[in-house]
Design an enzyme around this catalytic site. Structure first.
Site, PDB file in Angstrom:
ATOM      1  N   HIS A 208       3.702 -70.401 -54.921  1.00  0.00           N
ATOM      2  CA  HIS A 208       2.351 -70.229 -54.393  1.00  0.00           C
ATOM      3  C   HIS A 208       2.353 -69.978 -52.885  1.00  0.00           C
ATOM      4  O   HIS A 208       3.141 -70.535 -52.129  1.00  0.00           O
ATOM      5  CB  HIS A 208       1.509 -71.473 -54.698  1.00  0.00           C
ATOM      6  CG  HIS A 208       2.010 -72.713 -54.007  1.00  0.00           C
ATOM      7  ND1 HIS A 208       1.622 -73.084 -52.744  1.00  0.00           N
ATOM      8  CD2 HIS A 208       2.898 -73.655 -54.405  1.00  0.00           C
ATOM      9  CE1 HIS A 208       2.229 -74.203 -52.386  1.00  0.00           C
ATOM     10  NE2 HIS A 208       3.028 -74.566 -53.387  1.00  0.00           N
TER      11      HIS A 208
ATOM     12  N   ILE B  10      21.979 -63.907 -55.439  1.00  0.00           N
ATOM     13  CA  ILE B  10      21.706 -64.689 -56.640  1.00  0.00           C
ATOM     14  C   ILE B  10      21.750 -66.196 -56.341  1.00  0.00           C
ATOM     15  O   ILE B  10      22.589 -66.670 -55.583  1.00  0.00           O
ATOM     16  CB  ILE B  10      22.718 -64.312 -57.751  1.00  0.00           C
ATOM     17  CG1 ILE B  10      22.346 -64.965 -59.080  1.00  0.00           C
ATOM     18  CG2 ILE B  10      24.145 -64.633 -57.340  1.00  0.00           C
ATOM     19  CD1 ILE B  10      23.158 -64.427 -60.244  1.00  0.00           C
TER      20      ILE B  10
END
Length: 218
Positions: free
Chosen positions: A141, A171
Site C-alpha cells: 500500500h 530476485i
C-alpha cells in the site's frame, strides 16, 4: 479483439506469450491477438515456442497504425531506448496485467507496464510507465514506483516505499516501510534495504552470521 506486436523475442517475450495465451484461454482477459514478434537477433525467437511469427528486426520495423505494441525486453539498458524510439515514430503501447494477479481498485498502473502472475499491487500504490513487476512480487500500500523499473520475482516493497526510475531489484530483494530509492540503481538478489538509496548505486553486501544452537535443558 486487441491486436498487438511484442517487441523482443527473448525470455521475457516468451513469458508474455504464455501470459496472453493463458489469459485468452481462461476468458478472464479481453482477447488479445499477437500478430508477431520483433527482434534484431532471430536466434532469440527460435529458442522458444511462440504462438505467432517473427515479423522482422526492431531496427527495421515500420510502425503500424492497425495495432498496438508491448515491450518484451526486460534489460533496462535497451528497454527505455527502444520504447522512446517507437513512441517517437507514433507507436502506441498497451499495459498488461496478468489475470492471476491482484491489483487494488485504488492502485494506478502506468502505460506500457507489465504486471506478471501472482503479483500483489496494494491500495493507493502507483506504478509508472513501462515498468515490469515480475512474478509473485508485492508492491504494498502507498508505494510509488517511477518509470522503466524492473522489479524481480518475489520482491517485496513494503508500505510507503518510493522508487525512482530505471532501477533493477533482484530476485527476493525487499524494503522496510517508508524507504526512498532513487534512480538507476541495482539492488542485488536477496538484499533487504534498511536505509535510503540515492542514485546510480549498486547495493550488495554480505552478512556473515554465526548461529549457535543451544540445546534445551531437561
Amino acid at each position: 479483439m486487441k491486436n498487438i506486436i511484442i517487441v523482443g523475442s527473448g525470455g521475457h517475450g516468451a513469458e508474455l506469450d504464455d501470459y496472453i495465451r493463458y489469459g485468452n484461454k481462461s476468458g478472464k482477459d479481453d482477447p488479445i491477438k499477437i500478430l508477431g514478434y520483433l527482434d534484431d537477433n532471430p536466434d532469440n525467437y527460435h529458442r522458444y515456442m511462440f504462438s505467432a511469427p517473427l515479423l522482422g528486426s526492431i531496427k527495421g520495423h515500420e510502425i503500424r497504425s492497425d495495432c498496438e505494441y508491448l515491450i518484451g525486453i526486460a534489460n533496462l539498458t535497451y528497454r527505455r531506448k527502444i520504447v522512446e524510439e517507437f513512441l517517437g515514430k507514433g507507436a502506441k503501447f498497451i499495459t498488461y496485467i496478468h489475470p492471476e494477479s491482484f491489483v487494488s481498485e485504488s492502485a494506478e498502473i502506468g502505460t506500457g507496464s507489465v504486471i506478471s502472475y501472482h503479483c500483489n499491487i496494494g491500495p493507493n500504490a502507483k506504478i509508472g510507465r513501462y515498468s515490469l513487476i515480475n512474478a509473485r512480487a508485492s508492491v504494498s500500500h502507498d508505494c510509488e514506483i517511477g518509470d522503466f523499473n524492473f522489479i524481480g520475482p518475489n520482491v517485496c516493497l513494503s508500505g510507503f516505499t518510493k522508487v525512482g526510475d530505471e532501477n533493477m531489484f533482484g530476485i527476493n530483494s525487499a524494503t522496510i516501510p517508508g524507504l526512498s530509492v532513487g534512480s538507476r540503481n541495482k539492488i542485488a538478489a536477496g538484499m533487504t534495504l534498511d536505509k535510503n538509496v540515492e542514485d546510480d548505486s549498486t547495493v550488495f553486501y554480505k552478512i556473515k552470521e554465526r548461529v549457535i544452537a543451544i540445546p534445551k535443558s531437561n
